[in-house]
Structures are given as C-alpha cells and as structure tokens.
Design a protein around this motif. Structure first.
Motif, PDB file in Angstrom:
ATOM      1  N   VAL A 127     -15.677  16.108  20.920  1.00 10.08           N
ATOM      2  CA  VAL A 127     -15.720  17.398  20.249  1.00 10.08           C
ATOM      3  C   VAL A 127     -14.353  18.044  20.445  1.00 10.08           C
ATOM      4  O   VAL A 127     -13.778  17.993  21.535  1.00 10.08           O
ATOM      5  N   VAL A 128     -13.787  18.608  19.389  1.00  2.24           N
ATOM      6  CA  VAL A 128     -12.398  19.072  19.432  1.00  2.24           C
ATOM      7  C   VAL A 128     -12.301  20.549  19.098  1.00  2.24           C
ATOM      8  O   VAL A 128     -13.155  21.114  18.401  1.00  2.24           O
ATOM      9  N   ALA A 129     -11.220  21.155  19.589  1.00  2.00           N
ATOM     10  CA  ALA A 129     -10.859  22.524  19.242  1.00  2.00           C
ATOM     11  C   ALA A 129      -9.380  22.515  18.889  1.00  2.00           C
ATOM     12  O   ALA A 129      -8.560  22.002  19.653  1.00  2.00           O
ATOM     13  N   GLY A 130      -9.035  23.054  17.718  1.00  2.00           N
ATOM     14  CA  GLY A 130      -7.651  23.024  17.259  1.00  2.00           C
ATOM     15  C   GLY A 130      -7.222  24.350  16.667  1.00  2.00           C
ATOM     16  O   GLY A 130      -8.051  25.239  16.413  1.00  2.00           O
ATOM     17  N   PRO A 131      -5.926  24.527  16.422  1.00  2.00           N
ATOM     18  CA  PRO A 131      -5.400  25.814  15.970  1.00  2.00           C
ATOM     19  C   PRO A 131      -5.838  26.163  14.548  1.00  2.00           C
ATOM     20  O   PRO A 131      -5.917  25.300  13.678  1.00  2.00           O
ATOM     21  N   GLU A 132      -6.104  27.437  14.344  1.00  2.00           N
ATOM     22  CA  GLU A 132      -6.508  27.899  13.019  1.00  2.00           C
ATOM     23  C   GLU A 132      -5.313  28.036  12.078  1.00  2.00           C
ATOM     24  O   GLU A 132      -5.482  28.215  10.876  1.00  2.00           O
ATOM     25  N   ARG A 133      -4.109  27.932  12.603  1.00  2.00           N
ATOM     26  CA  ARG A 133      -2.914  28.068  11.786  1.00  2.00           C
ATOM     27  C   ARG A 133      -2.374  26.685  11.432  1.00  2.00           C
ATOM     28  O   ARG A 133      -2.188  25.843  12.296  1.00  2.00           O
ATOM     29  N   GLY A 134      -2.118  26.448  10.159  1.00  2.00           N
ATOM     30  CA  GLY A 134      -1.586  25.169   9.724  1.00  2.00           C
ATOM     31  C   GLY A 134      -2.630  24.342   9.004  1.00  2.00           C
ATOM     32  O   GLY A 134      -3.527  24.871   8.336  1.00  2.00           O
ATOM     33  N   GLY A 135      -2.537  23.022   9.147  1.00  2.00           N
ATOM     34  CA  GLY A 135      -3.365  22.121   8.363  1.00  2.00           C
ATOM     35  C   GLY A 135      -4.688  21.734   8.976  1.00  2.00           C
ATOM     36  O   GLY A 135      -5.542  21.164   8.290  1.00  2.00           O
ATOM     37  N   VAL A 136      -4.923  22.015  10.272  1.00  2.00           N
ATOM     38  CA  VAL A 136      -6.166  21.595  10.920  1.00  2.00           C
ATOM     39  C   VAL A 136      -7.407  22.161  10.224  1.00  2.00           C
ATOM     40  O   VAL A 136      -8.403  21.442  10.059  1.00  2.00           O
ATOM     41  N   PRO A 137      -7.417  23.441   9.784  1.00  2.00           N
ATOM     42  CA  PRO A 137      -8.622  23.963   9.122  1.00  2.00           C
ATOM     43  C   PRO A 137      -8.976  23.236   7.831  1.00  2.00           C
ATOM     44  O   PRO A 137     -10.077  23.444   7.300  1.00  2.00           O
ATOM     45  N   HIS A 138      -8.078  22.414   7.320  1.00  2.00           N
ATOM     46  CA  HIS A 138      -8.398  21.648   6.117  1.00  2.00           C
ATOM     47  C   HIS A 138      -9.525  20.652   6.366  1.00  2.00           C
ATOM     48  O   HIS A 138     -10.317  20.354   5.471  1.00  2.00           O
ATOM     49  N   TYR A 139      -9.601  20.121   7.600  1.00  2.00           N
ATOM     50  CA  TYR A 139     -10.640  19.133   7.897  1.00  2.00           C
ATOM     51  C   TYR A 139     -11.566  19.554   9.031  1.00  2.00           C
ATOM     52  O   TYR A 139     -12.615  18.950   9.235  1.00  2.00           O
ATOM     53  N   LEU A 140     -11.199  20.587   9.790  1.00  2.00           N
ATOM     54  CA  LEU A 140     -12.047  21.046  10.884  1.00  2.00           C
ATOM     55  C   LEU A 140     -12.722  22.350  10.460  1.00  2.00           C
ATOM     56  O   LEU A 140     -12.059  23.369  10.245  1.00  2.00           O
ATOM     57  N   ASP A 141     -14.036  22.299  10.336  1.00  2.00           N
ATOM     58  CA  ASP A 141     -14.842  23.442   9.908  1.00  2.00           C
ATOM     59  C   ASP A 141     -15.442  24.086  11.156  1.00  2.00           C
ATOM     60  O   ASP A 141     -16.256  23.475  11.852  1.00  2.00           O
ATOM     61  N   ASP A 142     -15.031  25.311  11.452  1.00  2.00           N
ATOM     62  CA  ASP A 142     -15.411  25.970  12.702  1.00  2.00           C
ATOM     63  C   ASP A 142     -16.930  26.027  12.871  1.00  2.00           C
ATOM     64  O   ASP A 142     -17.658  26.509  11.999  1.00  2.00           O
ATOM     65  N   GLY A 143     -17.401  25.525  14.006  1.00  2.00           N
ATOM     66  CA  GLY A 143     -18.811  25.539  14.312  1.00  2.00           C
ATOM     67  C   GLY A 143     -19.604  24.422  13.677  1.00  2.00           C
ATOM     68  O   GLY A 143     -20.799  24.272  13.958  1.00  2.00           O
ATOM     69  N   VAL A 144     -18.966  23.624  12.812  1.00  2.00           N
ATOM     70  CA  VAL A 144     -19.659  22.531  12.133  1.00  2.00           C
ATOM     71  C   VAL A 144     -19.243  21.179  12.723  1.00  2.00           C
ATOM     72  O   VAL A 144     -20.083  20.403  13.172  1.00  2.00           O
ATOM     73  N   ASN A 145     -17.938  20.908  12.710  1.00  2.00           N
ATOM     74  CA  ASN A 145     -17.478  19.639  13.295  1.00  2.00           C
ATOM     75  C   ASN A 145     -16.397  19.867  14.348  1.00  2.00           C
ATOM     76  O   ASN A 145     -15.623  18.972  14.658  1.00  2.00           O
ATOM     77  N   GLY A 146     -16.356  21.065  14.893  1.00  2.00           N
ATOM     78  CA  GLY A 146     -15.386  21.418  15.919  1.00  2.00           C
ATOM     79  C   GLY A 146     -15.208  22.921  15.966  1.00  2.00           C
ATOM     80  O   GLY A 146     -15.945  23.676  15.313  1.00  2.00           O
ATOM     81  N   LEU A 147     -14.222  23.358  16.723  1.00  2.00           N
ATOM     82  CA  LEU A 147     -13.942  24.785  16.848  1.00  2.00           C
ATOM     83  C   LEU A 147     -12.495  25.055  16.469  1.00  2.00           C
ATOM     84  O   LEU A 147     -11.605  24.264  16.766  1.00  2.00           O
ATOM     85  N   LEU A 148     -12.269  26.191  15.815  1.00  2.00           N
ATOM     86  CA  LEU A 148     -10.913  26.649  15.529  1.00  2.00           C
ATOM     87  C   LEU A 148     -10.513  27.698  16.556  1.00  2.00           C
ATOM     88  O   LEU A 148     -11.326  28.555  16.939  1.00  2.00           O
ATOM     89  N   LEU A 149      -9.254  27.632  16.988  1.00  2.00           N
ATOM     90  CA  LEU A 149      -8.748  28.496  18.053  1.00  2.00           C
ATOM     91  C   LEU A 149      -7.666  29.424  17.524  1.00  2.00           C
ATOM     92  O   LEU A 149      -6.809  29.007  16.748  1.00  2.00           O
ATOM     93  N   ASP A 150      -7.703  30.664  17.983  1.00  2.00           N
ATOM     94  CA  ASP A 150      -6.578  31.580  17.798  1.00  2.00           C
ATOM     95  C   ASP A 150      -5.602  31.291  18.931  1.00  2.00           C
ATOM     96  O   ASP A 150      -5.883  31.590  20.095  1.00  2.00           O
ATOM     97  N   THR A 151      -4.483  30.672  18.614  1.00  2.00           N
ATOM     98  CA  THR A 151      -3.524  30.263  19.650  1.00  2.00           C
ATOM     99  C   THR A 151      -2.314  31.189  19.702  1.00  2.00           C
ATOM    100  O   THR A 151      -1.267  30.817  20.214  1.00  2.00           O
ATOM    101  N   SER A 152      -2.467  32.401  19.179  1.00  2.00           N
ATOM    102  CA  SER A 152      -1.324  33.315  19.085  1.00  2.00           C
ATOM    103  C   SER A 152      -0.961  33.963  20.415  1.00  2.00           C
ATOM    104  O   SER A 152       0.126  34.518  20.555  1.00  2.00           O
ATOM    105  N   SER A 153      -1.852  33.915  21.409  1.00  2.00           N
ATOM    106  CA  SER A 153      -1.570  34.513  22.719  1.00  2.00           C
ATOM    107  C   SER A 153      -2.467  33.859  23.761  1.00  2.00           C
ATOM    108  O   SER A 153      -3.525  33.296  23.426  1.00  2.00           O
TER     109      SER A 153
END
Length: 698
Positions: free
Chosen positions: A601-627
């Motif tokens: 199970v993966v968590a990746g940054p919401e900025r850039g291309g990761v959200p193209h294939y990672l759907d938050d809460g469905v196949n992983g988590l998106l992270l706010d990595t700004s701070s």
C-alpha cells in the motif's frame, strides 16, 4: 507534433482552470506572449516604477515576455543587472523569431551560461540571415576583446558550429596549445575543419589523458566506439537519452528512476515490431573513461549503450552541463554518424542544456526529435514573482530552464507529456504555444511503464540480511511489531527525505513505526547527498528513539529493491509495511508504481503525475508534502489505516499497474510515435532548426 494521453486521463477537477490561470501571473505572462499583441504588456500600459523594490523575477519576466525596452530604474530591481535584462530581451527575440545580428550574439557570448544558451539558439539563424563573412568578422572582433577562457571557447564553438574560419591557422594553433582544456579542445575541433593541413597538425598533438586520446581519435575519423552495432536493414533506429548521473547506479547522485525506466523500455522497444535497434545515450566523465574507454556496448539484444565523453572529473550536473553543450553536440553528431545506419529518431526527456545539445545533434544527422515536456520549473515561478528575497541564481537558472523547454518544444517533431491529474491540461496551461500550435492533432501522453519483475538468482539470500536488520528495528522478536515505512529514492532536496524524517518525528509516528530510507552513495556521495544526510542527522539529534527507529541504507539495485518490496508485502513474512514517497513533486513516480506492483500500500505526493494513477482512498493515499506538518498528518493517516483497508488498496493498485502500466505497453505507444515522426522524412542537415509551432506572434 503531439502530447499523448490515455483515455482515462481526461481533464479532472484539479486541472488548472481559467480563474487559476489568471492568478498565475507567470503563466499569464507566457500566455499573453504566445497569443498575440492584444494580450501582451506594452510600453504604453506598463505601470510606473514602484516606489519599493520588486523582485528580480518580476523585472526579468517583464522584459522576457512583455514588450520591454524600458530603462532599468535604480533601486527598483536591486539585483537586476544590465546583463540580466539583455539576456531576457535576447530570449524574447529568439522565441518571437526575430533573430539578432552576429555582433550582438558575440557580445552576449561573454556572459553567463544562460546568455550562452540563448546565443547558441540564435547563432545558426543569425549566420544564415547575415552571411558567413559578417559572422566571421564579428567572431574576430570577439576574439580580440575576449577576457576569459570561457568566452574564447564559446567563440570557437560558434565558429565550428557554423563552419567558419575566423582565425588564421597560426592563431588557431596558439589556442590549440592553450592551458585551458576547454579552449584547447574547442580549438582542436575547429582545426579539424581547416582541411587536410589542419588534420595533419592534429597528428602532432600529444594527448594528456584518455578523454583527449578519444577526442583526437574521433577528430582523425577513427572514433573508438567499440564497433558498430549489428542492425537489421529494416526497421527504425531510435535513441533515448539520460545525460545526468550514472546509468548503472540508480539511487546514487543524480541517477534516479529514469535509468530504470530507460533500461526496461529500451529492452522492450528492441523487441517491438518496426524497431531495428535502440541506443540509450549517456555521458561518461574522465574517471569513467579511464576505467573503460569503449563508447558503445551492447546492453541486451537490440539495445546498446552509447557513452558521450564529458571533460569533467565527476558526472556533469544541471548547473554545469551548459559548459559542455557544444562539445556534447559534437560528440553525439560524430558517434551517431558512425553507426553504419542513419539514426531515425532521438527522444530527449529533460529541459536542460544537454537535451538541447542532443536536439542540435539530431538536426545535424537528420534524425527526428521527440521531447517529453513537463511543467518544471514552471509550477513554482509565480510563487517567486513577488519575493525580492528569492535567490537570484535560482531565479536565473529557472528562467533559463523554461527557455530551454520552449526551444525543445520548438525544435521537436513531436512533444509528448507525462499525464498529471488533469491529463494534459496542466501541460497546456504552462506551454501555451502547444495549445496554439497543435491544430487538429490529438494531444496525448504515452503511459510510462514498469518492467516485469525478474528475481535475481540469489534474491532470498540478498534480501535476508536486509530483512534481519529491518525486523530487528521493528521489534519482531520481542513483542508488538512496529509498522515499517519504506521510502526509496536518490538523496536530493526534491525527494525531501529530510522533510520526511522531520514529519515522522514531529507527528509522533517514530514511536510506532520504523522508517527505512534507501538511496544515496556511501562510496563517493555528491554534495546534495552529503547535505541531505546532514539534515537527516540533525533532525534526529536529541531524540534517541527516532535514531533507534531510523534505518538509512545506501542505494540498492532495482532488482534488490523490488525483491525487498515483495518480501515486505508478502503476508507470509508478517511485516506490516507501507511505502512512502515524500517528494515535493513527482513528474511520474516510477518507484511508486513499482511499490504498487509489488503489492505494497503506497502514499505519494499530490503534486505532479502521481494522482494520475493513484486515487486517494481507493488504491493508495495522496500526501500534502508541502511542509513537515502537512506531511505528518498524511503519515498519521497512513499508519492508522487498518490492515483490511490497506490490503484492499494494495490489490487494486497491483491490478492497475499490471493491466495499464507495463514497459511493453509503453514501448508499443512510443514505437507508434517514432514511426509517425520518421515517416515524415529525414530532415535537412543544414540550415535553421524547424519551428513546428512557428515564432510567437509578439
């Protein structure tokens, strides 16, 4: 020219909207420049100088994208020099197709790498428009006033690039014996253009090291490639480039996921119908050449590695590769011309001086050019517009990189993109000339892909030692087990491993998890690796528990990383493991995809291309990595994810990667693009670079 996008990447809710575009001042300035005079800033409607200083970037954006021509007001832009303004105006003219004369090009050659990059782009057209004799006179004048070796070498490069002879042979021979290596080597390359007599002079030169020996062999028309590749008579010969870092050491220095991607895609392309052979073009610095002089070596059936020599004592980085631009273009032209078959298509992926050098080589050998465009550093430019405290060197470098990207778009026969959350909408937002110029062609972004996993013969043994260390940290032997957080990537500020460590500690996650960071070289760390390790060490000072639960491992081979991920994900081994990517942004995130394919199970940054294939809460988590604070919230959410939900996410992620993101699917998509580019016919090997979108209308 195109940018390709899979059907599932239709513009989504996070694609830039018109309102967001209006708030994005930098992009608004670019859009106004590309859409015509009605949208541009003019001298009549430009506001009066402000009473307080504005940022360097504001001044240069005004000059580079507005009409410009105004005077520099003392104190208004404390860090803007006359040279800065001149470079900005030159870039504007190059973009608009209004080529300066050779005298202005020569004058600006005595400046920064940014200025020289713009001059290189303007020079071929300046010579064509104004003639060789006038250009040679301008160069002679420049040689008389040159005050440093860098300027002298640049003028020699310009002469060689245009086939000019501005110096008498005796004068050139004096430069050929110069103490500066750059001047000496540039003079050798120009001397080789002085006919048989020049070549005879080169035969008397004694090389000082392997780089010079290889250079002289190539100038004498005997490049030591290691032999010609055996290529079938039918099918396309294509090349792909990775000029930063060492191809065989992913995770060390500047070598990241691109080396893994190009290795797998090169192999997949070589077995794709219609492809005769694939060359992956890399660089080799002096120590690499001393260890191995062969410049062309087979990687796998149909896939070769072509090494371009670079006269440096370490791998060239983005800040210094501009110094070697013309040398790289020359080497690429020379070696690609020695293959025995013409190169059909060259694919470059980064907006840097090295990619533009290869674009010039493609023009010289008559090959088509494909460019993968990404909105980097475009995304952050508007944030800097109103910051007078922004580092001026960073501002100049970022503006230079934006210009390089524009020139690669202009030179390319096809532009492809890396789809983000909004498909290609973000790319069009930051490259308005694409929206203006693509006509009725479909914009697209071929899916990047993961190679099939092939375990090394001793995978279990190699993983065993690592797992023992991780299990010891996680407390598997003495009671309640801690969650293992794995993060893989080169040690670099954009990857934010130090921010991840701070977030892990500040959120309290270090008390219930083990953080395993994989990346970097322990043998010869570069400056960025050293600084990142120092910041990680500083973050754990005063917290023995954090130090105890942190495991920092050097870069592993891709096979070892994927074996480790599979083992951690396998329920048989009883690890409770999660994968974390804390990058400020990822244009694609191959390491994230590989972890998904492994079943983590993966968590990746919401900025850039990761959200193209990672759907938050469905196949992983998106992270706010700004701070660190925002990232800490994401880590807490990841740790609190129950095992049943995590397993469901991992199953969906693995299914997605295996069905839609394979290296073979990527190779098939790229082969189609390459065939279309090649079918348009080989380009002329002389004259100005083609402008598929035409000059800007300003």
């Amino acid at each position: 020219m195109e940018i390709s996008v899979p059907d599932r990447a239709a513009p989504g809710p996070h694609a830039p909207t018109a309102a967001e575009g209006e708030r994005d001042a930098f992009t608004a300035a670019r859009r106004a420049f590309w859409t015509g005079p009605e949208g541009a800033t003019t001298s009549s409607n430009r506001p009066d100088p402000p009473s307080s200083p504005r940022s360097l970037l504001s001044r240069l954006v005004e000059e580079e994208y507005g009409v410009g021509g105004g005077a520099v007001h003392p104190g208004q832009y404390a860090m803007a020099t006359a040279h800065d303004v001149a470079v900005a105006r030159l870039r504007k003219r190059v973009r608009a197709g209004r080529t300066p004369g050779p005298e202005e090009c020569v004058r600006l050659a005595a400046g920064s790498d940014g200025a020289r990059g713009a001059v290189f782009e303007a020079w071929p057209e300046a010579v064509r428009l104004h003639g060789g004799p006038r250009a040679a006179r301008a160069l002679r004048s420049g040689f008389r006033t040159a005050r440093d070796p860098e300027t002298t070498a640049m003028l020699l490069h310009l002469a060689a690039a245009a086939g000019l002879r501005p110096l008498p042979e005796d004068g050139l021979l004096r430069l050929a014996r110069a103490g500066s290596r750059r001047v000496r080597h540039a003079a050798w390359r120009l001397l080789a253009r002085y006919g048989r007599q020049g070549e005879n002079r080169l035969r008397t030169v004694e090389p000082a090291d392997t780089y010079e020996r290889l250079l002289l062999e190539a100038l004498r028309h005997r490049p030591r490639t290691g032999g010609r590749p055996s290529l079938p008579s039918s099918g396309l010969v294509v090349a792909q480039s990775m000029l930063m870092g060492r191809f065989d050491r992913p995770g060390e220095g500047l070598s990241g996921g691109l080396s893994v991607l190009l290795d797998s895609v090169g192999e997949a392309l070589a077995s794709t119908d219609g492809i005769a052979g694939v060359l992956t073009v890399v660089t080799a610095c002096r120590p690499d050449l001393e260890a191995d002089r062969v410049l062309l070596r087979r990687r796998s059936p149909g896939h070769w590695i072509l090494r371009l020599p670079v006269d440096t004592d370490r791998p060239a980085g983005p800040q210094d590769i501009g110094e070697h631009r013309e040398a790289l273009a020359w080497w690429a032209t020379t070696l690609l011309s020695a293959l025995g078959r013409p190169l059909d298509v060259l694919h470059v992926r980064y907006a840097d001086d090295g990619s533009l050098a290869l674009a010039e080589a493609a023009r010289r050998v008559g090959a088509g050019l494909v460019f993968t465009a990404t909105p980097d550093p475009h995304r952050r430019m508007s944030e800097l517009l109103d910051r007078p405290d922004a580092d001026p060197d960073h501002v100049r470098l970022d503006l230079h990189r934006v210009f390089l990207a524009d020139r690669l778009v202009a030179r390319a026969d096809r532009v492809v993109g890396i789809a983000g959350r909004g498909g290609t909408a973000e790319l069009l937002h930051h490259f308005p000339q694409l929206a203006r110029g693509h006509g009725t062609r479909r914009l697209s972004a071929p899916p990047e892909g993961v190679a099939p996993y092939e375990p090394p013969p001793d995978a279990a043994k190699r993983c065993g030692l690592l797992l023992d260390r991780i299990a010891g940290k996680a407390g598997y032997a003495e009671g309640p087990r801690r969650t293992v957080l794995l993060s893989v990537g080169r040690l670099h500020p954009v990857k934010q491993q130090d921010v991840l460590v701070r977030a892990w500690i500040e959120s309290g996650c270090h008390r219930e998890s083990v953080l395993v960071l994989v990346g970097g070289s322990t043998r010869a760390p570069d400056r960025q690796e050293f600084l990142t390790r120092a910041r990680i060490h500083a973050a754990t000072l005063g917290d023995p528990e954090a130090r105890e639960n942190l495991l920092l491992l050097p870069a592993l081979s891709n096979a070892d990383v994927r074996s480790l991920e599979r083992t951690l994900a396998d329920p048989v081994h009883r690890f409770r493991a999660r994968y974390v990517c804390a990058s400020a942004k990822e244009e694609f995130g191959l390491a994230v995809l590989e972890a998904m394919e492994a079943g983590m199970v993966v968590a990746g940054p919401e900025r850039g291309g990761v959200p193209h294939y990672l759907d938050d809460g469905v196949n992983g988590l998106l992270l706010d990595t700004s701070s660190p604070h925002a990232l800490g919230r994401g880590l807490r959410r990841l740790l609190e994810l129950d095992d049943e939900a995590a397993e469901a996410m991992a199953r969906r992620a693995r299914r997605l990667v295996r069905t839609e993101y394979s290296a073979s699917a990527m190779a098939q998509a790229l082969a189609g693009h390459y065939a279309d580019v090649a079918s348009r016919g080989r380009k002329a090997q002389s004259g100005p670079s083609p402008e598929p979108f035409g000059p800007a209308p300003v």
